[in-house]
Design an enzyme around this catalytic site. Sequence first.
Site, PDB file in Angstrom:
ATOM      1  N   HIS A   1      -2.956 -15.567 -32.152  1.00 41.47           N
ATOM      2  CA  HIS A   1      -3.766 -16.185 -31.095  1.00 41.47           C
ATOM      3  C   HIS A   1      -3.479 -17.688 -30.995  1.00 41.47           C
ATOM      4  O   HIS A   1      -3.178 -18.200 -29.909  1.00 41.47           O
ATOM      5  CB  HIS A   1      -5.241 -15.930 -31.386  1.00 41.47           C
ATOM      6  CG  HIS A   1      -6.169 -16.491 -30.361  1.00 41.47           C
ATOM      7  ND1 HIS A   1      -6.667 -15.742 -29.322  1.00 41.47           N
ATOM      8  CD2 HIS A   1      -6.690 -17.737 -30.194  1.00 41.47           C
ATOM      9  CE1 HIS A   1      -7.442 -16.493 -28.569  1.00 41.47           C
ATOM     10  NE2 HIS A   1      -7.484 -17.714 -29.084  1.00 41.47           N
ATOM     11  N   GLU A   2      -3.565 -18.376 -32.122  1.00 41.86           N
ATOM     12  CA  GLU A   2      -3.373 -19.834 -32.071  1.00 41.86           C
ATOM     13  C   GLU A   2      -1.942 -20.170 -31.675  1.00 41.86           C
ATOM     14  O   GLU A   2      -1.703 -21.101 -30.913  1.00 41.86           O
ATOM     15  CB  GLU A   2      -3.733 -20.490 -33.414  1.00 41.86           C
ATOM     16  CG  GLU A   2      -5.128 -20.170 -33.942  1.00 41.86           C
ATOM     17  CD  GLU A   2      -6.247 -20.336 -32.925  1.00 41.86           C
ATOM     18  OE1 GLU A   2      -6.146 -21.207 -32.047  1.00 41.86           O
ATOM     19  OE2 GLU A   2      -7.242 -19.577 -33.006  1.00 41.86           O
TER      20      GLU A   2
ATOM     21  N   HIS B   1      -1.428 -19.809 -27.988  1.00 41.78           N
ATOM     22  CA  HIS B   1      -2.015 -20.918 -27.221  1.00 41.78           C
ATOM     23  C   HIS B   1      -0.980 -22.001 -26.924  1.00 41.78           C
ATOM     24  O   HIS B   1      -1.171 -22.788 -25.997  1.00 41.78           O
ATOM     25  CB  HIS B   1      -3.155 -21.563 -28.013  1.00 41.78           C
ATOM     26  CG  HIS B   1      -4.520 -21.020 -27.690  1.00 41.78           C
ATOM     27  ND1 HIS B   1      -4.952 -20.799 -26.401  1.00 41.78           N
ATOM     28  CD2 HIS B   1      -5.571 -20.709 -28.496  1.00 41.78           C
ATOM     29  CE1 HIS B   1      -6.216 -20.361 -26.432  1.00 41.78           C
ATOM     30  NE2 HIS B   1      -6.601 -20.279 -27.691  1.00 41.78           N
TER      31      HIS B   1
ATOM     32  N   GLY C   1     -12.982 -19.877 -36.089  1.00 40.25           N
ATOM     33  CA  GLY C   1     -11.861 -19.206 -36.732  1.00 40.25           C
ATOM     34  C   GLY C   1     -10.679 -20.127 -36.988  1.00 40.25           C
ATOM     35  O   GLY C   1     -10.188 -20.238 -38.107  1.00 40.25           O
TER      36      GLY C   1
HETATM   37  N1  B3K Z   1      -9.776 -23.002 -29.004  1.00 45.01           N
HETATM   38  C1  B3K Z   1     -10.454 -22.872 -30.260  1.00 45.01           C
HETATM   39  C2  B3K Z   1     -11.934 -22.819 -30.144  1.00 45.01           C
HETATM   40  C3  B3K Z   1     -12.586 -24.132 -30.214  1.00 45.01           C
HETATM   41  C4  B3K Z   1     -14.079 -23.978 -30.277  1.00 45.01           C
HETATM   42  C5  B3K Z   1     -14.752 -25.252 -30.092  1.00 45.01           C
HETATM   43  N2  B3K Z   1     -16.187 -25.150 -30.226  1.00 45.01           N
HETATM   44  C6  B3K Z   1      -9.992 -21.688 -31.020  1.00 45.01           C
HETATM   45  C7  B3K Z   1      -9.371 -20.614 -30.231  1.00 45.01           C
HETATM   46  O1  B3K Z   1      -9.947 -20.032 -29.344  1.00 45.01           O
HETATM   47  O2  B3K Z   1      -8.240 -20.353 -30.458  1.00 45.01           O
HETATM   48 ZN    ZN Z   2      -8.322 -19.371 -28.342  1.00 41.10          ZN
END
Ligand code: B3K
Ligand code: ZN
Length: 884
Positions: A301-302, A305, A265
């Site tokens: 979501h991002e 993070h 995503g």
């Molecule tokens: N942290 C990334 C996911 C990465 C996947 C790598 N195979 C996206 C997310 O969860 O926000």
């Molecule tokens: Zn994530």
Amino acid sequence: MRTDTPPTIYRKDYTPPSYWVRTVEMGFDLEPSATRVATRMTLERNQTSNDKVLTLYGEELQLVQIRLNGKVLGTKAYQLKDGVLRIPTTAEQITLDIETLLQPDRNTSLMGLYVSNGNFFTQCEAEGFRKITYFPDRPDVMATYKVMLRGDKKKYPVLLSNGNLIEQGDLGDGRHYALWEDPFKKPSYLFALVAGQLVCQEETIKLKSGREALLQVWVEEGNLDKTQHAMDSLINSIRWDEERFGLELDLDRFMIVAVGDFNMGAMENKGLNIFNTKFVLANPRIATDVDYGNIEAVVGHEYFHNWTGNRVTCRDWFQLSLKEGLTVFRDQEFSADMIGTDSGRAVKRIDDVRVLRQAQFPEDAGPMAHPVRPDSFVEISNFYTVTIYEKGAEVVRMYQTLLGRDGFRKGMDLYFERHDGQAVECDDFRAAMSDANGRDLTQFERWYSQAGTPRVVATTVYDAVHKTYAITLKQSCPATPGQKNKLPFHIPVAVGLLDSNGNDMQLHLRGFPQVQSTVVLELMEEQQTFVFEDVSEEPVPSLLRDFSAPVNLEYDYSDADLAFLMAHDSDAFNRWEAGQRLAARRLLALTATAQQSGAVLTTDPALSESLRLTLNDAALDPAFREIALNLPSETVIAEQMDVINPQAIHQARRFLRQSLAQALRADFIEAYKANQTPGDYSPDAASAGKRALKNLALSYISELDDAAAHVMAQTQCDGADNMTDRVAALGALANSTAPGKEAALAQFYQDFEAEPLVVDKWFSLQAMARTTDVAAVRKLMQHPAFSLKNPNRARSLIFSFCNGNPSQFHASDGSGYAFWAEQVIALDAINPQVAARLARSLDRWRKYAPSLQSKMQAALKRVAQTAKLSKDTKEVVGKSLAAE
Ligand code: B3K
Ligand code: ZN
């Protein structure tokens, strides 16, 4: 020597690194076929380590040179084997220079540095940085980065990396440069660069502290009319995190970049989020209401993070849910708050639980079942699962249920106070929650260590003489691979009791002073009885309100109880749940009948009457009515059967939908008319809810497949001014025998040929249409717009068919499985991560009838025996085939 079985990595084997990397400086000379990367890192010995070797990882790299403290290292000064570079040393301080050469234009795995439509992008989580340079590529090694990008000025006018732009200029030879510095230390998986021909929408906003921040959304030229919603979502995310968790954006600049070739995503690289176009680009013409909602959720979501994942990161990849479960919980809460209303929140909650049941419960019951904090893996990419993400989010939600919103916030504050700038474990999060609230959460740890979906069986006894009502809860958990016996979980079970008028009773739980209408029972032992006092009449229990724990709750409700809860429960989740239980009962009975040859399926007036009441209840939001009228999916029903018969399930569900359409036709037509949304399109929750209910009505009416239904769908398809309505109508036509069906599909393609995300929808709805068999999918693969190399396109056709069209995929001749094996093998040679995802489609093969089982097993073996299979796919099919 190459070993055939890739090694398993165990959590118990964790050891701290022998060196910390303090600073990283990188120079990139960007060329699609030969990019030169010069990396200088300063390292400091980890005083707690006895390891006399500095270990770095590298994959598919051409190593040009290594210099240690300025001196070139001869090949005898280090060891390079199977992607691990070992340099014997015990020096306190080291400066290491490494030069590597990459071929980004040949990188089809989309990990590390790659080219998409002529532009450069990176993806480093989890272990992609090692495809850029040799590095201690593990999340507990955190450093500050300074990155110099150099490239052709015309081909790559935009040069981006993490943090702040500190310098840019011309190199005089047709090339230019940009120098970026990220002031925050980070693990290598958060590194990113983007270079190419891109344009942006930008906005400056004032943060809560008064500081200004520049926000940018970067896209390819021609897509600037599709960035506003992502920008709005980003601003809303920033505001929400300030308000709800007191967390502010820590950078002066925050960028989102959209790319058409992407494995998942989106990715939360510090200050430079890289997104699949699917989760950025939207306007009414190309995006549906669901797309708008998904974009908001993923942008949130991002962004979230940045604190939960970036500022506080994971010690090792076994702790992945520490950041993912928590961040999914945060994005779920964000989306719910954006809707605002109570019923909107409930619809969001129901949606999230639907995903859990549709995808995570089967995972937890299958060969890939693993705890939220796994104990081992072969390929970490295979562990970005619904268990880590969605079940992980449920685990975080349970803290909030147990501690209350304020208690949860206190726990979050303490977590950041203790661990900002650190790489930590799931246990540290639990300790923060526990310490901030003075609560013993020792037993809660089992949610992290034990796999499987717990089963909770409730029984009740009403004592009319003493006016008590006793609820006994008994928990158990099925065995999962490597975990035979489970210990009791700490399960919050929210309950309410309804009186005969359907009102909530005030609950006096024995031993607790407060009187409330919902009580959270804490089930900690295998079996516990909770007694309510002053219960004036025998109530109907509303159990596991708001889905307070990720469990299967069983209670012997009568049909009448369920209809009563459907009509009255003050807990919207359980109102929906009661309807689902009732419908699942009917579907299971119909499926059983459908399996007997010559048996006739019969209708059920009681269910249609209950659904009629819900459909016509103007006091309920349209969005809720839509979700309540949606029958449990074929997958959800399959999970409730001992032996899955996909054709019988399909036949039963179709029959029930058709009989509901017949019984409620007039009501559906009325709902269709009453839920029009004239005027300009807006994706707000109220309008989207109306469209959802209107299009649900259309889909039911279309089950009748008669001339009137065809006209309805055709008219909507021709007249729609937004993608939600257009694609809903086209989907209805694609599943019908309407004479205009082929023409409508052709017209749609012609209208949207230039919009890859819409072409994906076009492939996807055909892949999932009832009449689409393997031969039809193969034909669609011949379409000039189809490509296996683009993950979105592969997902839109192949995944949609294998996962979204069960009755055709499981054709009795096994043709679906043979097709699946072919595609897994073909994809594996291009992109192992995507292939390994597709490889999961046969996870549940042991649950099917023997004739299908043997064909699935043969297909799995065919994949497993393929030469040069990636470790990604090998792990998945290996675990599928392993003895139970
Ligand atoms: N942290 C990334 C996911 C990465 C996947 C790598 N195979 C996206 C997310 O969860 O926000
Ligand atoms: Zn994530």
